[in-house]
Enzyme design. Structure first.
Site, PDB file in Angstrom:
ATOM      1  N   LEU A  14      54.614 112.077  22.813  1.00  0.00           N
ATOM      2  CA  LEU A  14      55.355 113.268  23.214  1.00  0.00           C
ATOM      3  C   LEU A  14      56.831 112.943  23.284  1.00  0.00           C
ATOM      4  O   LEU A  14      57.282 112.264  24.205  1.00  0.00           O
ATOM      5  CB  LEU A  14      54.847 113.772  24.576  1.00  0.00           C
ATOM      6  N   PRO A  53      56.032 122.262  22.849  1.00  0.00           N
ATOM      7  CA  PRO A  53      57.193 121.416  22.581  1.00  0.00           C
ATOM      8  C   PRO A  53      56.834 119.943  22.746  1.00  0.00           C
ATOM      9  O   PRO A  53      55.960 119.586  23.534  1.00  0.00           O
ATOM     10  CB  PRO A  53      58.221 121.857  23.630  1.00  0.00           C
ATOM     11  N   TYR A  54      57.510 119.098  21.981  1.00  0.00           N
ATOM     12  CA  TYR A  54      57.372 117.631  22.028  1.00  0.00           C
ATOM     13  C   TYR A  54      56.042 117.132  21.466  1.00  0.00           C
ATOM     14  O   TYR A  54      55.717 115.968  21.619  1.00  0.00           O
ATOM     15  CB  TYR A  54      57.585 117.081  23.446  1.00  0.00           C
ATOM     16  N   HIS A  55      55.276 117.980  20.805  1.00  0.00           N
ATOM     17  CA  HIS A  55      53.973 117.603  20.257  1.00  0.00           C
ATOM     18  C   HIS A  55      53.964 117.549  18.730  1.00  0.00           C
ATOM     19  O   HIS A  55      52.896 117.538  18.118  1.00  0.00           O
ATOM     20  CB  HIS A  55      52.901 118.606  20.712  1.00  0.00           C
TER      21      HIS A  55
END
Length: 192
Positions: free
Chosen positions: A36, A90-92
């Site tokens: 992540l 988000p962040y994946h």
């Protein structure tokens, strides 16, 4: 779970040779990666590592298991995805890209292996496991994670194990090519 045994291995890439039984009624591949980071901080190596573990690891081991699954005459395959593929979190970007490929693999192999072998996937949300420990290791983190789910909690590994057991059993004999979303309602519901 009675009658189910695992074949442990280290998913480090390259060729993996695992001794398979002669007759195999079920195959489950459930590695995990939680990479992540903001997209700008993800390296090519991050994407390659997630793809190597989640997709190519499944491909290599399933290729080895296929003869034994075919001999069983009624095999069942279960692969793991993530809620982030269908929801967009988000962040994946790295793990979601790899798990999206896993979902494509599920559907393609379900069509190719029918009718003798069923292939399904599970797309969980955050589940309490050792891999996710740093995401739920304080009361504040646990509450924040739980609050993102309509059911206001994170998943339990036993729930996933029961679903795997069901998908391997004849009780799910009419299911193939499906991605089951076990995510506390995250992908389908918005609650106030």
């Amino acid at each position: 779970m009675p009658g189910i045994r695992g074949i442990p291995f280290e998913a480090t890439g390259g060729d993996m040779e695992v001794e398979m039984p002669e007759d195999l009624g079920g195959f489950v591949y459930f590695p995990g990666t939680i990479t992540l980071k903001p997209f700008a901080r993800l390296s090519d190596g991050d994407f390659q590592n997630d793809f190597e573990i989640n997709v190519l690891g499944a491909v290599r081991l399933l290729r080895q298991a296929l003869p034994a699954l075919k001999r069983s005459g009624r095999g069942s395959v279960v692969l793991f995805s993530t809620v982030a593929v269908g929801t967009g979190l988000p962040y994946h970007a790295s793990v979601s890209s790899a798990k999206g490929a896993v979902e494509g693999l599920v559907r393609s192999l379900a069509a190719e292996f029918a009718p003798a072998i069923r292939v399904n996937g599970i797309a969980p949300s955050l589940t309490e496991t050792p891999l996710a420990a740093n995401l739920v290791n304080t009361e504040e983190k646990r509450k924040a994670s739980a609050d993102r789910h309509p059911l206001r909690r994170v998943g339990d590994a036993r729930e996933m194990a029961h679903l795997v057991e069901f998908l391997l059993s004849e009780q799910s004999g009419f299911l193939t090519g499906q991605i089951l979303k076990v995510d506390g309602g995250m992908s389908a519901l918005r609650v106030l």
